[in-house]
Design an enzyme around this catalytic site. Sequence first.
Site, short mmCIF file in Angstrom:
data_model
loop_
_atom_site.label_atom_id
_atom_site.label_comp_id
_atom_site.label_asym_id
_atom_site.label_seq_id
_atom_site.Cartn_x
_atom_site.Cartn_y
_atom_site.Cartn_z
N ASP A 68 -83.57 -62.02 99.41
CA ASP A 68 -83.92 -63.37 98.96
C ASP A 68 -83.19 -63.70 97.65
O ASP A 68 -82.68 -64.81 97.46
CB ASP A 68 -85.44 -63.57 98.84
CG ASP A 68 -86.17 -62.38 98.22
OD1 ASP A 68 -85.52 -61.36 97.92
OD2 ASP A 68 -87.39 -62.47 98.03
N ASP A 127 -73.27 -67.29 106.87
CA ASP A 127 -73.24 -68.75 107.08
C ASP A 127 -73.41 -69.45 105.74
O ASP A 127 -72.75 -70.44 105.44
CB ASP A 127 -74.36 -69.20 108.04
CG ASP A 127 -73.87 -69.29 109.49
OD1 ASP A 127 -73.00 -68.49 109.87
OD2 ASP A 127 -74.37 -70.16 110.24
MG MG Z 1 -73.90 -66.11 112.62
#
Ligand code: MG
Length: 360
Positions: free
Chosen positions: A223, A251
């Site tokens: 996190d 991503d």
């Molecule tokens: Mg991916």
Amino acid sequence: MKFNITLLPGDGIGPEVVGEAVRVLDVIASKFGHIFNYNERLMGGCSIDKYGSSLTDETLADCKASDAVLLGAVGGPKWDDPNAKDRPERGLLALRKGLGVFANLRPVKVHPALIDSSPLKPEKLKDVDILVVRELTGGLYFGQPKMREMKDGRERAVDTLEYYDYEICRVMELAFNLARGRKKKVTSVDKANVLESSRLWRQLATQVGRDNPDVELEHMLVDTAAMKLITGPAWMDVIVTENMFGDILTDEASVLAGSMGMLPSASLSEAGVGLSHDTRMGLYEPIHGSAPDIAGKGIANPIGTILSCALLLRYSLKLEAEAMSIENAVGETITAGARTADIGGKLTTRQMTDEIIKHI
Ligand code: MG
Ligand code: IPM
């Protein structure tokens, strides 16, 4: 030299970007005097349509028999039925597992001319040069049991986050080796405050860190890592993490580069990373998906796939000068102002590739 490359263009924009990347490889072949033999096969949704299976045994065998595999993208709305027996993504996971490519390298660099394409403040993006090493054949994606059942009148689903020590050690050692050729810093990302698998991960990371005292090791909870990627990405060098954390963080990291269309990846097996010498297997693919919304329009950014070819030349074919000539050509093309739609321009997939080829 002569090499056999299996092409798996896949679905959506996959065939468009792989087709252009092959043109770049052909230019490299003629410039440097190599012969690349291409073997094109179906994988993903297109393979379900033709053979009823997202990855056939024959295709996997062909991939294993070649020097490297170049993949476009798989998936699309046509194959999204949650009750379907097979899915394009299953083929991709079976391919990764079947090739034994346990380490997925995702370099994230920000080209200075593209800093304004990112939603982050320009000062945060200066000097960003990160290499994410994602464990690719273990963890939640593959752990058993993985199932659905009815229990006490309730529907229940289970996925298992499982890691063996050797799976962690080999990807960790690779991360340290790669860091040695860079800024000599490894950030090992886990969730050791909650997950048992992460406590093993951290223990083994510490151990490998002790064996590699010239490289600095830092542990970070996932996190926190998600936050640091946005607030202080320039402080990071090599990030090594388990499969699913790596999927999510990469991503996120792609936003730094201005577009997912810019980023390549290399997935390496023990042979590919130099732990054994019998083959040099690697699987190379852009990190973007099949982008069904723009498929067939010829406007996808080919750079992620073209840079994946550079990684293919570097890691599987051991052709460093050839790899650099692609990377330099891409950098110069961006500097010269060439842009596809995702990075604020109008060039088609083909025109962008033509520009890159001019710089080789
Ligand atoms: Mg991916
Ligand atoms: C990726 C993709 C894949 C993954 C999907 C398509 C299965 O998101 O390569 O990051 O989750 O590994």
